[in-house]
Design an enzyme around this catalytic site. Sequence first.
Site, PDB file in Angstrom:
ATOM      1  N   GLU A  70       0.876  -1.177   0.000  1.00 33.92           N
ATOM      2  CA  GLU A  70       0.000   0.000   0.000  1.00 33.92           C
ATOM      3  C   GLU A  70       0.907   1.218   0.000  1.00 33.92           C
ATOM      4  O   GLU A  70       2.017   1.163   0.530  1.00 33.92           O
ATOM      5  CB  GLU A  70      -0.869   0.017   1.272  1.00 33.92           C
ATOM      6  CG  GLU A  70      -1.894  -1.089   1.322  1.00 33.92           C
ATOM      7  CD  GLU A  70      -2.706  -1.076   2.623  1.00 33.92           C
ATOM      8  OE1 GLU A  70      -2.981   0.015   3.155  1.00 33.92           O
ATOM      9  OE2 GLU A  70      -3.033  -2.170   3.103  1.00 33.92           O
ATOM     10  N   HIS A  85      -5.751   4.989   0.185  1.00 36.32           N
ATOM     11  CA  HIS A  85      -5.732   6.154   1.084  1.00 36.32           C
ATOM     12  C   HIS A  85      -4.858   7.288   0.561  1.00 36.32           C
ATOM     13  O   HIS A  85      -4.662   8.286   1.256  1.00 36.32           O
ATOM     14  CB  HIS A  85      -5.274   5.730   2.480  1.00 36.32           C
ATOM     15  CG  HIS A  85      -6.249   4.798   3.123  1.00 36.32           C
ATOM     16  ND1 HIS A  85      -7.348   5.232   3.829  1.00 36.32           N
ATOM     17  CD2 HIS A  85      -6.329   3.442   3.103  1.00 36.32           C
ATOM     18  CE1 HIS A  85      -8.044   4.195   4.249  1.00 36.32           C
ATOM     19  NE2 HIS A  85      -7.450   3.091   3.809  1.00 36.32           N
TER      20      HIS A  85
HETATM   21  C1  PLP Z   1     -10.595   0.320   1.936  1.00 39.62           C
HETATM   22  C2  PLP Z   1      -9.482  -0.447   1.321  1.00 39.62           C
HETATM   23  C3  PLP Z   1      -9.722  -1.415   0.354  1.00 39.62           C
HETATM   24  C4  PLP Z   1     -11.106  -1.881   0.015  1.00 39.62           C
HETATM   25  O1  PLP Z   1     -11.788  -0.950  -0.733  1.00 39.62           O
HETATM   26  P1  PLP Z   1     -13.401  -0.964  -0.731  1.00 39.62           P
HETATM   27  O2  PLP Z   1     -13.753  -0.169  -1.923  1.00 39.62           O
HETATM   28  O3  PLP Z   1     -13.810  -0.352   0.559  1.00 39.62           O
HETATM   29  O4  PLP Z   1     -13.815  -2.400  -0.841  1.00 39.62           O
HETATM   30  C5  PLP Z   1      -8.632  -2.009  -0.259  1.00 39.62           C
HETATM   31  N1  PLP Z   1      -7.376  -1.672   0.080  1.00 39.62           N
HETATM   32  C6  PLP Z   1      -7.117  -0.761   1.038  1.00 39.62           C
HETATM   33  C7  PLP Z   1      -5.703  -0.444   1.384  1.00 39.62           C
HETATM   34  C8  PLP Z   1      -8.163  -0.129   1.697  1.00 39.62           C
HETATM   35  O5  PLP Z   1      -7.902   0.747   2.667  1.00 39.62           O
END
Ligand code: PLP
Length: 389
Positions: free
Chosen positions: A176, A208
């Site tokens: 991430e 994020h």
């Molecule tokens: C929120 C999130 C997801 C999932 O996304 P949604 O659209 O809520 O299903 C995937 N990866 C990360 C790092 C997230 O924070």
Amino acid sequence: MVELKNWLNQQREKGGLRSLRPVIRRGKGRLTLAGDEARELLDFSSNDYLALAEHPALIAAAQEALHRFGTGSGAARLMSGDLAVHHELEEAVARLKGKEAALTFGSGYLANIGIIPALLARHDLIFSDRLNHASIHDGCRLSGARLVRFRHNDLNHLEDLLKKKRGTGTALIVVESIYSMDGDRCQLRELVTLKERFGCLLMVDEAHATGVFGAKGGGVIEEDGVNGAVDLSMGTFGKALGSYGAYVAGNKEMIDYLLNRARSFIFSTALPPAVTASSLAAVRLIGHSSLRRELHEKIACFKDLLRTGGYLAELGPSQIIPIPVGESGVALKKADLLRAQGIFATAIRPPTVPDGTARLRFSITRHHSKADLAQAAKAILEIMEYRPS
Ligand SMILES: *Cc1c(COP(=O)(O)O)cnc(C)c1O
């Protein structure tokens, strides 16, 4: 049925049982909880960082699409659910991420459990940061590839593992860019060096970071200038973009391949037209740096307030600020104390985070005024028992 009851009772005793409690949104970053409507709380739990979910441009785009196309898209994209607005959104995302093409998914969870198994199988290898989101982890497991998890943000550990295990099959490094529960940032340039040296694919989840980082809002990938080196540039529309759904951007070949192979894309109904239209409006809006500048001023203000109040622990580089607490029970108690002071922040507990690392997670959004930030900082200093020096 007995086992379900036992499990539920055990969890309840440990303070680990979750339940749902509706919130009533009052707008401008305020909410109340069902059953306690008299007490208005400042919301520090939302991922709507740029406050776009209430933005007139997104609402207008959704309303227009609703009137023209109705509510549901009626079918999967590869059947008859494919609309022009899906393509407009994908072209806008590809431009935002500096890639040839993009593909939308129903959600970030669906994107991650679709993309990874489409590209890797048994005999392949995945190098995954230990703190990656559950959807990435589930995608890795679903692929059947050998999963190698490296210590969070520890690139020496990753390099050691690459040296020992890389082999000759397909290999993926997945991270991430801004970690959802810790708010820290990956070292993307160094990851690019490693991926090139060891001949791996690189996938970056910018859930994020999109909208929050980068001069045009293209995330950490844009800010670090590595668009060309990231093979799979994934992100969501449900956080800073104030809408719902997800995307992956890549070269044309990669996107053509995924639309033929990612099962969570193929076998799932296309995003509704109104949702897609509001995502498109958001992608267009986040190009405006003034939204981002406002947010970053608020983040800096909040961190200054904590620091000047004597708060000593790490505050990190992003809009996500974890206040470490330790045990689940303590985190719940502190969240209650905050609520008594008009602050709503979520207690993040295992299994979302490792045992013993429960925390209060604060996210700063463009809704927060200076006074809101001051109220939250004061409450944190009090419940964490910091004394002004
Ligand atoms: C929120 C999130 C997801 C999932 O996304 P949604 O659209 O809520 O299903 C995937 N990866 C990360 C790092 C997230 O924070």
